[in-house]
Design a protein around this motif. Structure first.
Motif, PDB file in Angstrom:
ATOM      1  N   LEU A 257      37.430  35.202  33.118  1.00 30.39           N
ATOM      2  CA  LEU A 257      38.079  35.818  34.272  1.00 30.39           C
ATOM      3  C   LEU A 257      37.060  35.952  35.397  1.00 30.39           C
TER       4      LEU A 257
ATOM      5  N   LYS B 215      35.558  39.348  39.697  1.00 32.61           N
ATOM      6  CA  LYS B 215      35.296  39.991  38.409  1.00 32.61           C
ATOM      7  C   LYS B 215      34.100  39.341  37.737  1.00 32.61           C
ATOM      8  N   ILE B 216      33.388  40.147  36.985  1.00 34.01           N
ATOM      9  CA  ILE B 216      32.184  39.636  36.329  1.00 34.01           C
ATOM     10  C   ILE B 216      32.117  40.181  34.909  1.00 34.01           C
ATOM     11  N   LYS B 217      31.593  39.367  34.000  1.00 35.71           N
ATOM     12  CA  LYS B 217      31.308  39.817  32.633  1.00 35.71           C
ATOM     13  C   LYS B 217      29.805  39.969  32.540  1.00 35.71           C
ATOM     14  N   ILE B 218      29.366  41.180  32.203  1.00 39.00           N
ATOM     15  CA  ILE B 218      27.930  41.448  32.173  1.00 39.00           C
ATOM     16  C   ILE B 218      27.395  41.220  30.771  1.00 39.00           C
TER      17      ILE B 218
ATOM     18  N   ASN C  23      28.852  35.443  34.153  1.00 38.57           N
ATOM     19  CA  ASN C  23      29.622  34.388  34.838  1.00 38.57           C
ATOM     20  C   ASN C  23      29.536  34.529  36.353  1.00 38.57           C
TER      21      ASN C  23
END
Lengths: 477, 477
Positions: free
Chosen positions: A330, A342-345, A353
């Motif tokens: 996402l 949106k970011i995935k940490i 991402n």
């Protein structure tokens, strides 16, 4: 392709139901499909599977028996089952052209659709692209090692189930093979099918000579004989020469011999000598037996006299790197018309991402038409080819590079708009030709098998700022 | 399963045509399907795929479009195309029960049919059995490493194309997994489907806490929360505890948490402590992230507090051993009613096949019902369970072993007789149960992952003599 709607992870359905229950039914989500690491520590991948993604999306539909099955799981209520009954993909998908050379972290497919739709298609898109891209890339590596010799795909019996044999053959041809042993792949994709006979043919006759004669009689214009059923040098090649001479007396020229075991370096050189001294300089030697790019490179270095390479298990399974770890992340949601990146940490910076609704520019040098670098940008960004373009490394930001006299190509283009496919599926032969051009557009330093130069993939200033803002100011926890 | 008739190697067709032209149309051939090496240097395999072989054989038929395609290749004449049009499998197939534990060089499937029929089916039988057996065996190894913990199959997105995801999930469950994420596999094989939510679920909400709350609201009786989207210990588990307490106030008990990245040893122990001290001793911890039998064994050895293991890529592709090298070798022909044993000779003694029309006896100790050794025999041989049985090593023939108080089981039994299927396809749950019994029937020394004891597979005196006669007196060259 059949309806693969149910070929998904169960959690896609539980999430879809959750979105429905959380009033996120009409929220738009944007996902990127990308991978993080080139297989075999190589320098690139060849994207493959876009045709099948088209088929998949076009055939998306929950049948009544699917609904009944899902109902039987006692997890979903009628509201959700009704939603599935009426399910239709009406979103947008952008994708690169099938056969494009790509690099880690670059979006290959970008899906923008209502939350539940965008979520459902994750698993199958990954399943299709991961495998075909893996095999096209492996085939490209193997063909690279063969240095212009023909490579044939022979792996069906060791493929990971029927589909892998079928789509693997397609991918292998796109990656560089001249054809496949797989008849169904030949039929379905209009690619050359190849093959002659197995050891069982030889064994089924009383003697090897009988077997060779029978084959030459059945295929006088296409005689290729398998030499290693009993004893390659003391029997196989001797009997083959006998039959080749008989053929020639009848006015036919034999095509080749094949060896499938033993020391291919030594045997091929001995066979070449025997063939040449018997006047069969044009007879080609095909070799097979658990070959891959490493064994082929080694045999080439030793001067093995092999003209055609038959590659099976190690290519169709990408044996020593059996999965491309493609992911689907996402990168934005659209809520009330507003795009929210949106970011995935992650502890591991490589796993964070790139947020936002993006595209990729490939920058070519006008002098030699070679690709110089890729720049991941926000989709609205436009590059002016008439002004110098400076890009910078996203980690070591002081590393800069400026281009003049360049042109750019945007890599992601529409595949589906409002649920309608807007790109025609391409013939495998066209894709193969395109892939060959793609390879030509990259210097060999990026394409060599061992220790390739890392091709530059940078982020635009806007994208870099967006990402860093999200990382610095996270109020998401 | 669809019609896979064309899923074959082209050389099967060129050989079939050759047999027709060599008056071998009605000659009977006998082939054994077997493999030479256990995957991952393990001690055994679990045979899987027999149900799909039944489907394959029952659906064998060349359609008119297939004939037209083959005609277009300009290799075959009308006589052969007519033969294909009328093609029907009317031969005999023997096979082990699906789920049987097997060892190198043992026939798993034995085909006795007219030359052209027996030849055609080679490729697809291998493709089906090789892959499913590989994955069932890998799953068994992974479950062994989990020492009784539940293992879930999660690999669809990395499977080598859709079929591999589908049949791999089936094989994984037979091998020991409790269920799969693959919805289609659940539907088709009536096996449990499992899953909750992904990082995208968490990201799609403004905060992690919102996401957890929404999930718990949608699934109050099945709440499992994914902790590692942003920061497992500083955010994920804290927010989870908040939501778990809210659930409990509403009268629900949470089921679990999942971690998908980071140091699983450290994180699982910390999470366990936090859960326990918050009064959630019954909440289970699921872990995933590129697990296989080696990482699970390592985590177990370190005392990781993981209750359930989600295994994806490494199982569904058997990543570090991506193919079972199963082969299909001619072992006899029947000509004018006379059985003529056949052998393929090789420099490498391990590659020489066992000739003749064979079966296998598994010898069990009457005291403990454990398997002691297998004996490959000529099919007509009968073992008298009331007399002592002495077997000998086929290489080191002085190594002998005598059994008393034993019973035997014949492993190959009819699957097709005169082209008719004579064995019902079995439910996956039944096969799984049978496989569990199979494992029980072997001492752990043969089943352990590392350095297993080699299970004894000997040849009967008659078979040994036949093989040696063929090797000594070969007039086949």
């Amino acid at each position: 392709m059949v309806n693969l709607t149910m070929l998904t992870d169960f959690y896609q359905l539980t999430m879809m139901n959750g979105y429905l229950k959380s009033d996120k039914k009409d929220e738009i989500m944007i996902f990127d499909m990308f991978y993080r690491k080139n297989p075999n520590d190589g320098g690139y991948t060849i994207v493959c599977g876009i045709n099948e993604v088209i088929d998949y999306i076009e055939n998306l539909k929950f049948e009544e028996e699917d609904i009944q099955y899902l109902k039987s799981l006692n997890t979903f209520d009628e509201e959700f089952l009704k939603y599935l009954r009426d399910f239709k993909f009406d979103g947008e998908i952008y994708a690169v052209e099938e056969g494009t050379i790509m690099f880690p972290n670059e979006p290959i497919i970008r899906v923008k659709a209502k939350a539940m739709q965008a979520q459902l298609v994750e698993t199958t898109i990954l399943c299709i692209i991961n495998f075909q891209t893996l095999i096209a890339t492996k085939a490209s590596r193997i063909c690279y090692s063969a240095m212009g010799d023909s490579v044939m795909e022979f792996g069906l019996r060791r493929a990971q189930a029927p589909d892998a044999g079928l789509y693997g053959a397609k991918a292998a041809v796109i990656g560089g093979c001249i054809g496949t042993s797989n008849v169904l792949a030949g039929q379905k994709f209009d690619i050359p099918v190849l093959g002659t006979h197995a050891h069982s043919w030889i064994q089924s006759f009383d003697t090897e000579l009988d077997a060779f004669r029978a084959y030459a009689k059945a295929y006088p214009t296409k005689t290729v004989l398998l030499l290693d059923t009993y004893d390659t040098l003391n029997s196989g090649i001797r009997n083959a020469i006998t039959v080749f001479n008989e053929l020639r007396e009848q006015g036919y020229e034999p095509l080749g011999v094949r060896i499938d075991s033993g020391d291919l370096e030594f045997l091929s050189k001995e066979i070449r000598k025997i063939l040449d001294s018997a006047g069969f300089e044009n007879v080609k030697i095909t070799a097979s037996n658990d070959l891959d790019e490493n064994t082929i490179t080694s045999l080439k270095n030793q001067g093995a006299q092999i003209d055609i390479w038959g590659v099976g298990t190690k290519m169709i399974t990408s044996f020593d790197w059996a999965a491309l770890g493609g992911v689907y992340k996402l990168c934005a949601v659209v809520r009330d018309g507003k795009m929210i990146p949106k970011i995935k940490i992650s502890e591991d910076p490589n796993k964070i991402n790139n947020p936002g609704y993006k595209n990729i520019y490939r920058i070519y040098d006008k002098n030699d038409n070679k690709a110089k670098a890729d720049l991941i940008v926000l989709d609205e960004e436009v590059i002016n080819e008439n002004e110098p373009l400076t890009i910078f490394d996203p980690i070591h930001t002081w590393k800069k590079m400026t281009f003049e006299n360049f042109y750019v190509k945007k890599l992601l283009s529409p595949l589906f708009i409002d649920g309608k496919c807007v790109r025609e599926k391409r013939d495998i032969k066209d894709i193969k030709r395109y892939t060959d051009e793609e390879k030509e557009s990259f210097w060999i330093q990026y394409r060599r098998n061992k220790n390739p130069q890392i091709y530059k993939v940078d982020l635009s200033k806007k994208l870099w700022n967006m990402k860093n803002d999200l990382l610095e100011n996270r109020n998401i926890l």
